[in-house]
Write an enzyme that holds these catalytic residues in place. Structure first.
Site, PDB file in Angstrom:
ATOM      1  N   HIS A 258     -46.858  95.036  79.042  1.00  2.00           N
ATOM      2  CA  HIS A 258     -45.851  94.603  78.067  1.00  2.00           C
ATOM      3  C   HIS A 258     -44.442  95.040  78.445  1.00  2.00           C
ATOM      4  O   HIS A 258     -43.571  95.120  77.588  1.00  2.00           O
ATOM      5  CB  HIS A 258     -46.228  95.113  76.669  1.00  2.00           C
ATOM      6  CG  HIS A 258     -47.499  94.513  76.138  1.00  2.00           C
ATOM      7  ND1 HIS A 258     -48.261  95.113  75.153  1.00  2.00           N
ATOM      8  CD2 HIS A 258     -48.148  93.366  76.459  1.00  2.00           C
ATOM      9  CE1 HIS A 258     -49.323  94.340  74.895  1.00  2.00           C
ATOM     10  NE2 HIS A 258     -49.277  93.294  75.681  1.00  2.00           N
TER      11      HIS A 258
ATOM     12  N   THR B 115     -56.625 102.027  72.019  1.00  7.24           N
ATOM     13  CA  THR B 115     -56.259 100.624  71.820  1.00  7.24           C
ATOM     14  C   THR B 115     -57.151 100.013  70.746  1.00  7.24           C
ATOM     15  O   THR B 115     -58.351 100.271  70.710  1.00  7.24           O
ATOM     16  CB  THR B 115     -56.340  99.805  73.133  1.00  7.24           C
ATOM     17  OG1 THR B 115     -56.148  98.421  72.832  1.00  7.24           O
ATOM     18  CG2 THR B 115     -57.668  99.999  73.852  1.00  7.24           C
ATOM     19  N   SER B 116     -56.540  99.227  69.876  1.00  7.76           N
ATOM     20  CA  SER B 116     -57.294  98.617  68.784  1.00  7.76           C
ATOM     21  C   SER B 116     -58.140  97.451  69.280  1.00  7.76           C
ATOM     22  O   SER B 116     -58.969  96.927  68.533  1.00  7.76           O
ATOM     23  CB  SER B 116     -56.335  98.133  67.698  1.00  7.76           C
ATOM     24  OG  SER B 116     -55.457  97.164  68.247  1.00  7.76           O
TER      25      SER B 116
ATOM     26  N   ALA C  29     -56.816 111.076  71.283  1.00  3.50           N
ATOM     27  CA  ALA C  29     -56.813 111.021  72.746  1.00  3.50           C
ATOM     28  C   ALA C  29     -56.477 112.383  73.368  1.00  3.50           C
ATOM     29  O   ALA C  29     -57.048 112.765  74.385  1.00  3.50           O
ATOM     30  CB  ALA C  29     -55.820 109.961  73.224  1.00  3.50           C
TER      31      ALA C  29
END
Ligand SMILES: [Zn+2]
Length: 255
Positions: A113, A186-187, A229
């Site tokens: 991104h 991450t979803s 995390a």
């Protein structure tokens, strides 16, 4: 017993999302705080929003950039960088724009991104360091312009824009060709990035999911760690260093 394939090194891909940076004190994407708390990112992070009100979108990114710049990589970023020293072919694929992995010492990072540390002209594509624009123009009444007359924008991928093609292709090839795929924070809901998890699983990689909550792709994981995390990664890295994965063999088979 492990039978190591001598012909190639173990390939590890670490795929990260906003959750890996949460413990750096950064607001996660869905929860930007302070001044911008009431704004929905989906209404600001789009080409249409920038065309309609460039100053507003620019200011939002400046506030995010300043926040990123003032934050530090956390234990999760550092553990991933440490794992690369043991497995030098390790690749990080990130959906984050904060450059925390590089700052922690990871050397091979694919940014799906883009990143917030650079700005580029929306007309000629010229890239500049975001700092040069933020430090001189914070009180300007308009968003900054390029010498060519175009507008400078953050060098990130907005909703409705395509991911950088070569970067995504390299990420997909690596996901399809790795032994171990670790998805962190991450979803697994934003495509095509989330498709990398499916690709890795389908290609026979062992998949480890590190995420506080269940995701739509949790069922593809051979193992899930439901922890922050910054707690899970240092322990997982210790474990992988003591008992390395084997090229071509699954973790499950090794038990
Ligand atoms: Zn330009």
């Amino acid at each position: 017993m492990n039978e190591r394939h001598a012909d190639r090194p173990v390939r590890i891909v670490v795929f990260t999302g906003a959750g890996v940076s949460a413990e750096s004190g950064l607001a996660t994407f869905r929860g930007v705080g302070g001044l911008w708390a009431d704004f929905d990112p989906a209404t600001l992070a789009t080409p249409a929003a920038f065309a309609r009100d460039p100053k507003r979108v620019w200011d939002w990114y400046v506030s995010r950039y300043v926040g990123v710049r003032a934050s530090e990589p956390n234990a999760a970023h550092r553990a991933i960088a440490r794992l690369e020293r043991t497995f030098p072919s390790l690749l990080v694929v990130t959906q984050n724009i904060d450059r925390m992995h590089q700052r922690a010492g990871s050397s091979k990072v694919l940014e799906l991104h883009g990143n917030i540390w650079n700005a580029r002209c929306n007309a000629c594509g010229r890239e500049v360091d975001m700092a040069t624009l933020v430090d001189i123009a914070d009180s300007a009444s308009d968003s900054p312009r390029c010498g060519c007359g175009g507008r400078m924008r953050p060098s990130v991928v907005w909703f409705g824009e395509r991911l950088p093609e070569a970067v995504f292709e390299e990420a997909a090839e690596s996901a399809a060709d790795c032994d171990l795929f670790i998805a962190v924070g991450t979803s697994a809901t934003v495509y095509p990035a989330a498709g990398l998890i499916e690709l890795a699983a389908r290609s026979g990689a062992d998949v480890i999911e590190v995420n506080r909550e269940e995701t739509p792709l949790s069922h593809l994981a051979d193992r899930v760690l439901r922890e922050p995390a910054g707690e899970a990664l240092p322990r997982l890295v210790d474990e992988l260093e003591l008992d390395p994965p084997t090229a071509g063999a699954s973790l499950a088979k090794r038990e």
